[in-house]
Motif scaffolding. Structure first.
Motif, PDB file in Angstrom:
ATOM      1  N   PRO A  39      69.109  -5.997 -37.955  1.00 58.47           N
ATOM      2  CA  PRO A  39      68.995  -5.623 -36.331  1.00 58.47           C
ATOM      3  C   PRO A  39      68.577  -4.062 -36.084  1.00 58.47           C
ATOM      4  O   PRO A  39      68.963  -3.301 -36.670  1.00 58.47           O
ATOM      5  CB  PRO A  39      70.257  -5.775 -35.913  1.00 58.47           C
ATOM      6  N   ARG A  62      64.178 -17.346 -28.404  1.00 60.58           N
ATOM      7  CA  ARG A  62      65.062 -16.398 -27.290  1.00 60.58           C
ATOM      8  C   ARG A  62      65.477 -15.067 -27.973  1.00 60.58           C
ATOM      9  O   ARG A  62      66.854 -15.141 -28.167  1.00 60.58           O
ATOM     10  CB  ARG A  62      65.971 -17.062 -26.567  1.00 60.58           C
ATOM     11  N   PRO A  63      64.616 -14.382 -28.472  1.00 62.50           N
ATOM     12  CA  PRO A  63      65.268 -13.026 -28.978  1.00 62.50           C
ATOM     13  C   PRO A  63      65.828 -12.317 -28.307  1.00 62.50           C
ATOM     14  O   PRO A  63      65.713 -12.089 -27.118  1.00 62.50           O
ATOM     15  CB  PRO A  63      64.047 -12.307 -29.784  1.00 62.50           C
ATOM     16  N   GLY A  64      67.222 -11.571 -29.013  1.00 59.25           N
ATOM     17  CA  GLY A  64      67.937 -10.605 -28.311  1.00 59.25           C
ATOM     18  C   GLY A  64      67.472  -9.255 -28.488  1.00 59.25           C
ATOM     19  O   GLY A  64      66.411  -9.149 -29.451  1.00 59.25           O
ATOM     20  N   PHE A 112      66.899  -7.726 -32.228  1.00 61.41           N
ATOM     21  CA  PHE A 112      65.910  -8.487 -33.013  1.00 61.41           C
ATOM     22  C   PHE A 112      64.526  -8.253 -33.031  1.00 61.41           C
ATOM     23  O   PHE A 112      63.788  -9.168 -32.883  1.00 61.41           O
ATOM     24  CB  PHE A 112      66.508  -9.794 -33.269  1.00 61.41           C
ATOM     25  N   SER A 169      67.530  -9.857 -42.495  1.00 59.27           N
ATOM     26  CA  SER A 169      67.500  -9.684 -40.962  1.00 59.27           C
ATOM     27  C   SER A 169      68.327  -8.423 -40.884  1.00 59.27           C
ATOM     28  O   SER A 169      69.504  -8.249 -41.257  1.00 59.27           O
ATOM     29  CB  SER A 169      68.514 -10.868 -40.448  1.00 59.27           C
ATOM     30  N   SER A 194      65.250 -19.554 -36.923  1.00 64.07           N
ATOM     31  CA  SER A 194      66.151 -19.130 -35.808  1.00 64.07           C
ATOM     32  C   SER A 194      66.067 -19.011 -34.653  1.00 64.07           C
ATOM     33  O   SER A 194      64.879 -19.398 -33.910  1.00 64.07           O
ATOM     34  CB  SER A 194      66.382 -17.828 -36.388  1.00 64.07           C
ATOM     35  N   GLU A 244      66.526 -16.887 -32.591  1.00 61.42           N
ATOM     36  CA  GLU A 244      65.968 -15.640 -32.105  1.00 61.42           C
ATOM     37  C   GLU A 244      64.308 -15.696 -32.171  1.00 61.42           C
ATOM     38  O   GLU A 244      63.741 -14.528 -31.579  1.00 61.42           O
ATOM     39  CB  GLU A 244      66.355 -14.544 -33.187  1.00 61.42           C
ATOM     40  N   SER A 245      63.593 -16.770 -32.531  1.00 65.95           N
ATOM     41  CA  SER A 245      62.338 -17.037 -32.437  1.00 65.95           C
ATOM     42  C   SER A 245      61.870 -17.399 -31.120  1.00 65.95           C
ATOM     43  O   SER A 245      60.864 -17.333 -30.732  1.00 65.95           O
ATOM     44  CB  SER A 245      61.700 -17.725 -33.561  1.00 65.95           C
ATOM     45  N   TYR A 258      62.826  -9.203 -36.414  1.00 66.49           N
ATOM     46  CA  TYR A 258      63.434 -10.334 -36.885  1.00 66.49           C
ATOM     47  C   TYR A 258      62.761 -11.675 -35.842  1.00 66.49           C
ATOM     48  O   TYR A 258      62.293 -12.674 -36.566  1.00 66.49           O
ATOM     49  CB  TYR A 258      64.859 -10.645 -37.097  1.00 66.49           C
ATOM     50  N   GLY A 259      63.083 -11.391 -34.562  1.00 68.07           N
ATOM     51  CA  GLY A 259      62.659 -12.318 -33.823  1.00 68.07           C
ATOM     52  C   GLY A 259      61.203 -12.569 -33.769  1.00 68.07           C
ATOM     53  O   GLY A 259      60.373 -13.775 -33.865  1.00 68.07           O
TER      54      GLY A 259
END
Length: 259
Positions: free
Chosen positions: A91, A142-144, A147, A89, A137, A139-140, A150-151
């Motif tokens: 960012p 609701r990714p920021g 990310f 990960s 995660s 993040e998959s 990563y998302g």
């Protein structure tokens, strides 16, 4: 939950969430193989338990997956449980990351999950079934904005999880495949972020404040949920996304954002 006479492979098991899962599986009676590229940390962990061994495994390399499964079958007879916890990960927004970063994340999370499921299914169907848990995660879902890679890579992993669950169900393999979605968790990676911050205490409060429970998860909290999905207690659960997120995904989007 008991895992007596079960054989498990945990990728990324040298530290963090993976190490927590290794410890809990071992204490519950399973024979556990740590599949990781970090030999020193893996061996240090394995020495703490009589039923844990290290296997060198780069999840991006197909030949290493083949060798790892062959070793497990030769030494333990079969593979019952695969936990895919290996991950990276780093960012970065869409303006900051480059194609190499994108490919690195996709290889570890996308190709890694694909290869792990492919060879685990081939092994498990020979012995009557098994359970696969892919550590994803929030993040998959609701990714920021930081990310991007990563998302997307975790979302690819989620798609693999569901297709494997559907295929194995249709084929009657008795192989379940689920994903686990933690939010911020006290892992070495998070602790590294905190340590490098100008104000670690303030950043920790930010992470904690993202969850409605207003705190960061412990590795053991995530590991216990993983063991449930891998156990016979979850025998009718497959293709499921379990959120271990302190309520993050239950929160509405801020006004004017989201769907």
């Amino acid at each position: 939950m008991t895992f007596e006479h079960k054989v498990a492979l945990v990728t990324g098991g040298a530290e963090g969430i993976g190490a927590g899962i290794v410890e809990r599986l071992s204490k519950k009676g399973a024979k556990v193989y740590i599949g990781d590229i970090n030999e020193d940390k893996s061996l240090t962990l394995a020495r703490l338990f009589k039923n844990v061994e290290f296997l060198s495994l780069d999840v991006c390399e197909e030949s290493q997956w083949q060798a790892a499964i062959e070793t497990i079958e030769r030494k333990s007879g079969q593979l019952d449980i695969l936990i895919q916890s290996a991950g990276i990960s780093r960012p970065g927004s869409i303006e900051e990351v480059d194609l190499d970063e994108w490919r690195d994340h996709m290889r570890v999370h996308g190709e890694g999950a694909f290869l792990g499921c492919k060879y685990a299914v081939a092994s498990m169907k020979k012995s009557g079934g098994g359970a696969i848990v892919n550590i994803s995660s929030v993040e998959s879902i609701r990714p920021g904005p930081l990310f991007t890679c990563y998302g997307a890579a975790k979302a690819a992993q989620d798609a693999v999880t569901k297709t494997v669950a559907l295929h194995c169900g249709e084929m009657g393999y008795n192989i379940r495949c689920n994903s686990l979605h933690p939010a911020a968790t006290y892992t070495p990676l998070l602790e590294q972020y905190l340590a490098s911050a100008e104000d670690p205490e303030a950043l920790e409060k930010v992470y904690a404040g993202m969850q409605p429970l207003n705190r960061i998860a412990t590795v053991d909290e995530v590991a216990r949920c993983c063991l449930f999905l891998a156990s016979e207690d979850a025998s009718f659960i497959t293709g499921h996304q379990m959120y271990v997120d302190g309520g993050v995904l239950a929160k509405p989007y801020p006004s004017g954002q989201g769907a």
